[in-house]
Design an enzyme around this catalytic site. Structure first.
Site, PDB file in Angstrom:
ATOM      1  N   CYS A   1      86.747  59.499  39.587  1.00 46.64           N
ATOM      2  CA  CYS A   1      85.630  59.037  40.402  1.00 46.64           C
ATOM      3  C   CYS A   1      84.505  60.083  40.416  1.00 46.64           C
ATOM      4  O   CYS A   1      83.902  60.323  39.389  1.00 46.64           O
ATOM      5  CB  CYS A   1      86.127  58.676  41.803  1.00 46.64           C
ATOM      6  SG  CYS A   1      84.927  57.696  42.697  1.00 46.64           S
TER       7      CYS A   1
ATOM      8  N   HIS B   1      90.405  54.734  40.777  1.00 49.23           N
ATOM      9  CA  HIS B   1      91.325  55.664  41.459  1.00 49.23           C
ATOM     10  C   HIS B   1      92.772  55.395  41.050  1.00 49.23           C
ATOM     11  O   HIS B   1      93.444  54.560  41.664  1.00 49.23           O
ATOM     12  CB  HIS B   1      91.188  55.519  42.978  1.00 49.23           C
ATOM     13  CG  HIS B   1      89.949  56.134  43.525  1.00 49.23           C
ATOM     14  ND1 HIS B   1      89.869  57.440  43.929  1.00 49.23           N
ATOM     15  CD2 HIS B   1      88.710  55.610  43.693  1.00 49.23           C
ATOM     16  CE1 HIS B   1      88.647  57.711  44.344  1.00 49.23           C
ATOM     17  NE2 HIS B   1      87.917  56.616  44.212  1.00 49.23           N
TER      18      HIS B   1
ATOM     19  N   GLU C   1      95.339  57.043  41.666  1.00 52.33           N
ATOM     20  CA  GLU C   1      96.298  57.505  42.685  1.00 52.33           C
ATOM     21  C   GLU C   1      96.594  56.445  43.745  1.00 52.33           C
ATOM     22  O   GLU C   1      97.544  56.567  44.506  1.00 52.33           O
ATOM     23  CB  GLU C   1      95.786  58.786  43.359  1.00 52.33           C
ATOM     24  CG  GLU C   1      94.572  58.645  44.285  1.00 52.33           C
ATOM     25  CD  GLU C   1      93.228  58.628  43.551  1.00 52.33           C
ATOM     26  OE1 GLU C   1      93.208  58.368  42.337  1.00 52.33           O
ATOM     27  OE2 GLU C   1      92.194  58.854  44.214  1.00 52.33           O
TER      28      GLU C   1
ATOM     29  N   SER D   1     114.252  73.644  65.742  1.00 53.38           N
ATOM     30  CA  SER D   1     113.759  72.687  66.742  1.00 53.38           C
ATOM     31  C   SER D   1     114.625  71.440  66.798  1.00 53.38           C
ATOM     32  O   SER D   1     114.428  70.594  67.650  1.00 53.38           O
ATOM     33  CB  SER D   1     112.336  72.275  66.363  1.00 53.38           C
ATOM     34  OG  SER D   1     112.385  71.499  65.177  1.00 53.38           O
ATOM     35  N   GLY D   2     115.562  71.321  65.870  1.00 52.32           N
ATOM     36  CA  GLY D   2     116.315  70.074  65.764  1.00 52.32           C
ATOM     37  C   GLY D   2     115.661  69.126  64.771  1.00 52.32           C
ATOM     38  O   GLY D   2     116.253  68.139  64.361  1.00 52.32           O
ATOM     39  N   GLY D   3     114.420  69.405  64.386  1.00 48.49           N
ATOM     40  CA  GLY D   3     113.688  68.544  63.447  1.00 48.49           C
ATOM     41  C   GLY D   3     114.086  68.819  61.995  1.00 48.49           C
ATOM     42  O   GLY D   3     114.825  69.766  61.704  1.00 48.49           O
ATOM     43  N   VAL D   4     113.551  67.973  61.115  1.00 49.94           N
ATOM     44  CA  VAL D   4     113.955  68.035  59.710  1.00 49.94           C
ATOM     45  C   VAL D   4     113.517  69.348  59.057  1.00 49.94           C
ATOM     46  O   VAL D   4     114.308  70.010  58.379  1.00 49.94           O
ATOM     47  CB  VAL D   4     113.328  66.857  58.917  1.00 49.94           C
ATOM     48  CG1 VAL D   4     113.806  66.864  57.477  1.00 49.94           C
ATOM     49  CG2 VAL D   4     113.642  65.543  59.580  1.00 49.94           C
ATOM     50  N   ASP D   5     112.252  69.731  59.259  1.00 50.16           N
ATOM     51  CA  ASP D   5     111.715  70.860  58.497  1.00 50.16           C
ATOM     52  C   ASP D   5     112.448  72.165  58.805  1.00 50.16           C
ATOM     53  O   ASP D   5     112.879  72.876  57.890  1.00 50.16           O
ATOM     54  CB  ASP D   5     110.211  71.038  58.776  1.00 50.16           C
ATOM     55  CG  ASP D   5     109.418  69.790  58.435  1.00 50.16           C
ATOM     56  OD1 ASP D   5     109.954  68.932  57.713  1.00 50.16           O
ATOM     57  OD2 ASP D   5     108.275  69.669  58.903  1.00 50.16           O
ATOM     58  N   SER D   6     112.571  72.487  60.096  1.00 46.22           N
ATOM     59  CA  SER D   6     113.217  73.767  60.400  1.00 46.22           C
ATOM     60  C   SER D   6     114.690  73.725  60.016  1.00 46.22           C
ATOM     61  O   SER D   6     115.256  74.740  59.583  1.00 46.22           O
ATOM     62  CB  SER D   6     113.038  74.149  61.876  1.00 46.22           C
ATOM     63  OG  SER D   6     113.662  73.213  62.727  1.00 46.22           O
ATOM     64  N   SER D   7     115.331  72.563  60.098  1.00 50.54           N
ATOM     65  CA  SER D   7     116.748  72.472  59.732  1.00 50.54           C
ATOM     66  C   SER D   7     116.938  72.689  58.233  1.00 50.54           C
ATOM     67  O   SER D   7     117.828  73.420  57.807  1.00 50.54           O
ATOM     68  CB  SER D   7     117.324  71.106  60.113  1.00 50.54           C
ATOM     69  OG  SER D   7     117.141  70.864  61.484  1.00 50.54           O
TER      70      SER D   7
END
Ligand code: XMP
Length: 508
Positions: free
Chosen positions: A79, A167, A169, A221-227
């Protein structure tokens, strides 16, 4: 050395989408501001110039020195990127008679052009531009056209330089991924070697070299990323990692115990800290949402800091920061702005070095890495949950009793979603306690005067925008009945049918 494609950002909203498409092709790529091309980096195998809200004629339009890469490595302009290359090298770009927007079909395609290998006749593409190329520079030729756009795609005669005004994408460009694959694999010679397995192997190796015998602390934190970050680090350095999980008292029902148990099963070295008394005391009587957040943020740092200081020989602070948290995105004024960063503002004097093993990953890649590490599916697909927890889902002042009521209602809702196989169909769900509102009801022969609960469930792909989930009336009726019958203090249930924008996902 990890080979990569550089995507130069000229401010378009679809730039991140290009990166995600390339990652889905197991190709590593990095988004950089248009003026930060890494000259001399031998790992760069190709460059993509992305779209822009500007016209090439705007005085403020972002410009890049094409000589940095043209003729050295393959280039694809998309583009604005395509128009910029054409305009800069002597072609002509003019305002289109009418803005070219929406679906179109490639009525002619040059089958010799490697960018279009495997394309079907009339392949559908997505157009979105106000200017259009009306003449190509010398040494370039057209390779695809639509009914309205003659120069839908072009190629240089003697070097790997390509431009597309549509585009690829965007999902409406039905063979867009094929086009990007042709560019990355056939034209740039990419090996599609960016896989979760390779990522884990390479990252474990790098972490070992980086950290050596040092000790590392990480806030869970119990969340996905930190786990996932913790499990990855655990694989690399084992007991040198100490994780700290702070319970502020406003997690979901039984979440602290359940998550601690999960972490222990994963072999993590975790210190669980019940700091709920401090949080409840400091939040006593506070009703204003921003003040709640500030108090929780400050208390969290204090508690984490006090625990971390007990590990006197720690040298590193690890975090589950992911790529979208760090991308330097351009705003329309051309200023580079950093999007919000997960670093909780830990005191500088802690003097710890930062370790962010997931910093190159998009959320879906974090999940794939979690699976590669053998983490249980329910941990990987867990809904996002705000750091301040139920504190921002209790409208009004927070008490332990209100948290208990909300935990019960939330648990009935979430379990209901799981039981009906709906949990994975929504991005995020939860209950909100409208603790400053009371309404009249009747239970048996008794008049009640209690609080309502609002249920919120949304569909989304990145939390930037969201729509309310079309859960069935039957399901909502069952959950509503269950909550009113089982949770004392609640006599009415509502379902939030607002989208984001203009509403937000959380109520506070
Ligand atoms: P909103 O309410 O802004 O939420 O539409 C977007 C996403 O962010 C989460 N959220 C937070 N996460 N700390 C967090 O870690 C916070 O203070 C916070 N506030 C909102 C929200 O749950 C949703 O996924």
């Amino acid at each position: 050395m990890q080979e990569k494609i550089i995507i130069l950002d000229f401010g378009s909203q679809t730039t991140q989408l290009i990166a995600r498409r390339l990652r889905e092709l197991d190709t590593f790529c990095e988004i950089l501001p248009y003026n930060k091309f890494p000259v001399g980096d031998p790992s760069v195998i190709g460059v993509i110039l992305a779209g822009s809200p500007y016209s090439v004629y705007d005085p403020e339009a972002f410009k890049v020195d094409l000589g940095l890469f043209l003729g050295h490595i393959p280039v694809l302009g998309i583009c604005y990127g395509a128009q910029f290359i054409s305009h800069t090298l002597g072609g002509r770009v003019e305002p289109a008679d009418s803005r070219e927007y929406g679906r179109a079909n490639l009525t002619t395609i040059d089958q010799q052009c490697p960018l279009f290998h495997g394309f079907e006749p009339n392949s559908q593409v997505w157009m979105s531009h106000g200017d259009t190329i009306t003449a190509l520079p010398d040494g370039f030729h057209v390779v695809a056209s639509t009914a309205n756009v003659h120069f839908a795609a072009y190629q240089a005669d003697d070097k790997p330089v390509y431009g597309v005004q549509f585009h690829p994408e965007v999902a409406h460009s039905l063979q867009g991924t094929q086009l990007l694959k042709n560019f990355v694999v056939d034209i740039c010679g990419g090996h599609q070697d960016w896989s979760p397995k390779n990522f884990v192997e390479a990252t474990v190796q790098e972490l070992r070299e980086q950290i050596g015998q040092d000790r590392v602390i990480l806030g869970l934190s119990g969340g996905v990323d930190s786990s996932v970050a913790a499990v990855l680090l655990n694989r690399a350095i084992g007991r040198q990692l100490t994780c700290i999980f702070v319970d502020h008292g406003m997690l979901r029902k039984n979440e602290f115990q359940n998550v601690m148990h999960d972490y222990e099963c994963l072999g993590l070295n975790v210190i669980g800290v019940d700091a709920s008394d401090k949080f409840f005391a400091d939040l006593d009587g506070v009703t204003e949402p921003e003040r709640k957040r500030k108090i929780i943020g400050r208390d969290f740092i204090e508690v984490f800091d006090a625990e971390a200081r007990k590990i006197t020989d720690a040298r590193w602070l690890a975090q589950g920061t992911i790529y979208p948290d760090r991308i330097e995105s351009l705003n329309i004024t051309g200023k580079v702005i950093k999007s919000h960063h997960n670093v909780g503002g830990l005191p500088e004097e802690m003097n710890l070095r930062l370790c962010e093993p997931l910093k190159w990953l998009f959320k879906d890649e974090v999940r794939r890495v979690g699976r590669q590490l053998g983490m249980p599916e329910y941990l990987i697909t867990r809904h996002p949950f705000p750091g301040p927890g139920l504190a921002v889902r209790i409208l009004g002042a927070i008490t332990r009793e209100k948290v208990r009521i909300l935990q019960e209602a939330d648990d009935i809702f979430i379990q209901g979603l799981r039981d009906q196989g709906l949990y994975d169909q929504v991005w995020q769900a939860g209950a909100i306690l409208l603790s400053e509102v009371r309404s009249v009801g009747v239970m048996g022969d008794e008049r009640t005067y209690e609080n309502p609960i609002a249920l919120r469930a949304v569909t989304s792909s990145d939390a930037m925008t969201a729509d309310w989930a079309r859960l069935s009336y039957d399901f909502l009726a069952r959950v509503s009945n269950d909550i009113i019958n089982k949770v004392r203090g609640v006599n009415r249930v509502c379902y939030d049918i607002s989208s984001k924008p203009p509403a937000t996902i959380e109520w506070e």
